[in-house]
Design an enzyme around this catalytic site. Structure first.
Site, PDB file in Angstrom:
ATOM      1  N   CYS A 240       2.360   3.558   9.470  1.00 60.04           N
ATOM      2  CA  CYS A 240       1.380   2.896  10.609  1.00 60.04           C
ATOM      3  C   CYS A 240       2.261   3.089  11.625  1.00 60.04           C
ATOM      4  O   CYS A 240       3.453   2.896  11.849  1.00 60.04           O
ATOM      5  CB  CYS A 240       0.299   1.740  10.115  1.00 60.04           C
ATOM      6  SG  CYS A 240      -0.940   1.945   9.223  1.00 60.04           S
TER       7      CYS A 240
ATOM      8  N   THR B 265       0.822  -0.963   0.132  1.00 59.73           N
ATOM      9  CA  THR B 265       0.228  -0.407   0.339  1.00 59.73           C
ATOM     10  C   THR B 265       0.750   1.373  -0.184  1.00 59.73           C
ATOM     11  O   THR B 265      -0.259   1.864  -0.567  1.00 59.73           O
ATOM     12  CB  THR B 265      -1.387  -0.010   1.281  1.00 59.73           C
ATOM     13  OG1 THR B 265      -0.445  -0.192   2.316  1.00 59.73           O
ATOM     14  CG2 THR B 265      -1.897  -0.729   1.104  1.00 59.73           C
TER      15      THR B 265
ATOM     16  N   CYS C 212      -0.359   6.583   7.777  1.00 57.64           N
ATOM     17  CA  CYS C 212      -1.404   6.596   7.390  1.00 57.64           C
ATOM     18  C   CYS C 212      -2.207   7.378   7.655  1.00 57.64           C
ATOM     19  O   CYS C 212      -2.222   8.442   8.878  1.00 57.64           O
ATOM     20  CB  CYS C 212      -1.432   5.205   8.027  1.00 57.64           C
ATOM     21  SG  CYS C 212      -3.357   4.436   8.583  1.00 57.64           S
TER      22      CYS C 212
ATOM     23  N   CYS D 215      -4.689   6.484  11.430  1.00 60.48           N
ATOM     24  CA  CYS D 215      -4.303   5.758  13.195  1.00 60.48           C
ATOM     25  C   CYS D 215      -3.260   6.885  13.172  1.00 60.48           C
ATOM     26  O   CYS D 215      -2.563   7.401  14.366  1.00 60.48           O
ATOM     27  CB  CYS D 215      -3.376   4.553  12.955  1.00 60.48           C
ATOM     28  SG  CYS D 215      -1.493   4.707  12.246  1.00 60.48           S
TER      29      CYS D 215
ATOM     30  N   ARG E 164       4.303   6.915   3.471  1.00 60.53           N
ATOM     31  CA  ARG E 164       3.144   7.841   3.370  1.00 60.53           C
ATOM     32  C   ARG E 164       2.841   7.574   4.565  1.00 60.53           C
ATOM     33  O   ARG E 164       2.092   6.475   5.254  1.00 60.53           O
ATOM     34  CB  ARG E 164       2.516   8.545   2.318  1.00 60.53           C
ATOM     35  CG  ARG E 164       1.667   7.168   2.316  1.00 60.53           C
ATOM     36  CD  ARG E 164       0.241   8.003   1.070  1.00 60.53           C
ATOM     37  NE  ARG E 164      -0.433   6.663   0.603  1.00 60.53           N
ATOM     38  CZ  ARG E 164      -0.733   6.224  -0.057  1.00 60.53           C
ATOM     39  NH1 ARG E 164       0.684   5.866  -0.532  1.00 60.53           N
ATOM     40  NH2 ARG E 164      -1.421   5.023  -0.664  1.00 60.53           N
TER      41      ARG E 164
ATOM     42  N   ASP F  42      19.587  12.928  50.142  1.00 61.09           N
ATOM     43  CA  ASP F  42      17.731  13.432  50.241  1.00 61.09           C
ATOM     44  C   ASP F  42      17.869  12.067  50.975  1.00 61.09           C
ATOM     45  O   ASP F  42      17.391  11.739  51.518  1.00 61.09           O
ATOM     46  CB  ASP F  42      17.368  12.134  49.293  1.00 61.09           C
ATOM     47  CG  ASP F  42      15.849  13.145  49.278  1.00 61.09           C
ATOM     48  OD1 ASP F  42      15.850  13.757  48.367  1.00 61.09           O
ATOM     49  OD2 ASP F  42      14.967  12.111  49.431  1.00 61.09           O
TER      50      ASP F  42
END
Length: 582
Positions: free
Chosen positions: A33, A29, A64, A67, A62, A461
């Site tokens: 993501c 695709t 998504c 999401c 590129r 401390d």
């Protein structure tokens, strides 16, 4: 998550714990993501993994749109790592490349631009320019989708050098033009009417404009404890916390590279752990958006990995119960390291309330008024060069303390002490210790908060020592808490709050807090009556008024380097340290 097979298991289970730790891309695709993306899990053979969004961009993928992987919390790894890559990633996130270029970033780190590019490419799969471009793309998307600004103004506000560069980057990262990315829906502009978190401006009118954002974090998130902490230390005129507990809004002014701003962050009610905090920013110059978001995220410790912290600390039986009581406890950072450093010295050997009053006097005398006040916010914290040249007589502090404030401010102003996101922490620690009046506890505290080091136990401390004596923790096992010792300290301090009993605080305890400090006790407050200023309560020292919710503990042995121990030790919420301003 060290292997690709392990990463794929996280993707298949949509494990949000790893959002920001790595990204995956689908070759069929061309989209990348976050691990928790709700889309159908792709076949393993079609998946590639990347350490950063910029690396995925560089490989031609590129983002998504479902999401939004560019909106995930940052990787907690960069807070842990003290090497050049971790330091560079923090500085890039703060916008240094946009303001100073790659040469400026390399100079800050003490490397050549070529060396820096080689280190970053080997570790995170992208060079500094690509990483900065990914950051600009995210800022551009926020501006396009949350404001009505023209695209040309968005381009320059996001840090792009030209409109053409802006258009090309948006197309590359989001596979859409800026107009398509903005979409047909009207942009989400903050209305002129009130909403939760708004405060009236001059004449009763609320602030208009601004950007509304969701600042993501990794669940769980203990918001109530952190808002309590900020509320106890808020300086009137520069900070305020409004609303009822569980629905409070923290507001403060910010001094930024190109102007100033006002930040508002809303508390999430208990049980509503949605994975983000609602934030509103009003900026005088939108070029500061990325830097302002970065500072707010550091203040609220939003990039932390609470499950990794809990996994390590719960391995110690002495800490396991406390970790279970406060899951997602955060270690507050600093919106302005210079401001925090000055406030730390103002709070030496006094209660939290007294340190807060001194801060208010400093603001009234030397603060920079906002051109347009915003509700109760009227001033910016003074610049360190202003403080370095000031007499500070208005504070009514001892001359030695005033000298320490001016010395520290001068060192910050001339660069002999550097406190920024990318500084070498060990080097900054040594530089602080070289200043008269700054001792080990304060240097450790500033390393914890101003530099965001997650692995600090402030030396000497008193609350940690008291817990060790009672058997609540075993400091001899503290090495096993690494690299999350800062969170261990916060858990011990929080546990001390539950031991508070106002009826046990007597004048004897207060007098004991003033008894004959040694040299280093006077300088660093690790001596008599050092009470925690990480709390909403009181830290006895010279000239301290009694406060609520404190417990007089057992006799304390003399501290290190000749520091005198208190006869009666207070153990309030949040721990005991040497400075009043934590």
């Amino acid at each position: 998550m060290r292997t690709d097979e392990g990463r794929y298991e996280a993707v298949a289970s949509r494990d949000a714990r790893f959002d920001g730790a790595f990204y995956f891309a689908v070759t069929t695709t061309g989209i990348y993501c976050r691990p928790s993306c709700p889309a159908v899990t792709p076949k393993r053979t079609n998946v590639r993994f990347f350490p950063t969004a910029a690396a995925a961009h560089g490989a031609g993928f590129r983002a998504c749109r479902r999401c939004r992987p560019d909106a995930v919390p940052g990787s907690a790894e960069w807070d842990v790592r003290a090497d050049v890559v971790g330091r560079a990633m923090r500085l890039i996130g703060d916008g240094v490349v946009d303001r100073e270029g790659v040469a400026g970033l390399a100079a800050r780190l003490g490397y050549s631009a070529r060396q820096l590019h080689r280190h970053l490419t080997a570790e995170v799969g992208a060079g500094p320019l690509a990483l900065a471009r990914a950051r600009r793309a995210h800022t551009a998307r926020l501006l396009l989708q949350t404001t009505a600004l023209p695209a040309t103004e968005v381009a320059f506000a996001a840090g792009f050098a030209s409109v053409r560069q802006f258009n090309d980057t948006v197309r590359t990262v989001y596979a859409a033009t800026p107009l398509e990315l903005r979409g047909p829906r009207p942009p989400r502009v903050v209305p002129s009417g009130r909403h939760r978190g708004d405060r009236a401006g001059p004449g009763g009118r609320p602030d208009e404009g601004g950007l509304t954002l969701r600042l993501g974090y990794r669940r769980p998130y203990e918001a109530g404890h952190l808002f309590d902490y900020l509320a106890a230390r808020a300086l009137p005129g520069m900070e305020e916390v409004v609303g009822e507990r569980g629905r409070r809004t923290y507001r403060r002014t910010l001094r930024l590279a190109h102007g100033h701003g006002v930040a508002e962050v809303a508390e999430r009610p208990a049980g509503d752990d949605a994975g983000w905090l609602d934030c509103r920013l009003v900026l005088s110059d939108l070029r500061d958006l990325g830097s302002a978001v970065s500072r707010v995220r550091r203040l609220f410790d939003l990039d932390a990995d609470p499950l990794a912290v809990a996994d390590r600390l719960a391995g110690d039986p002495a800490l396991a119960a406390q970790v279970g009581r406060l899951p997602g406890l955060r270690a507050p950072g600093a919106a302005d390291p210079h401001e925090l450093a000055v406030r730390a010295v103002l709070g030496q050997q006094v209660s939290v309330a007294a340190g807060r009053r001194l801060g208010a006097v400093l603001l009234a005398a030397y603060g920079e008024p906002l051109a347009t006040p915003s509700g109760g916010l009227t001033v910016l914290f003074p610049r360190v060069d202003t403080i370095a040249c000031a007499g500070l007589v208005e504070l009514g502090m001892p001359a030695g303390r005033r000298d320490t404030v001016r010395t520290l401010a001068g060192a910050l102003a001339d660069g002999s002490v550097v406190l920024d996101a990318g500084v070498d922490r060990d080097e900054a620690h040594r530089a602080l210790l070289a200043l008269r009046g700054i001792g080990p506890w304060t240097a450790g505290y500033l390393r914890m908060r101003a530099l965001g080091d997650p692995d600090v136990l402030p030396p000497g401390d008193a609350a940690l020592r008291a817990a060790d004596r009672r058997g609540d923790v075993d400091l001899g096992r503290a090495a096993a808490w690494a690299p999350w010792r800062s969170y261990a300290a916060h858990h011990v301090w929080a546990a001390a709050a539950t031991r508070g009993d106002p009826s046990r605080l007597t004048r004897v305890g207060l007098r004991a807090g003033r008894a004959r400090p040694g040299r280093h006790a006077a300088e660093d407050g690790c001596g008599p009556g050092a009470w925690s200023e990480l709390t909403t309560h009181v830290e006895p020292g010279p000239h301290v008024e009694p406060g609520p919710h404190v417990e007089r503990g057992p006799h304390v042995e003399p501290g290190p380097r000749g520091e005198a121990g208190p006869v009666g030790e207070a153990v309030p919420m949040g721990g005991t340290g040497s400075r009043g301003e934590r």
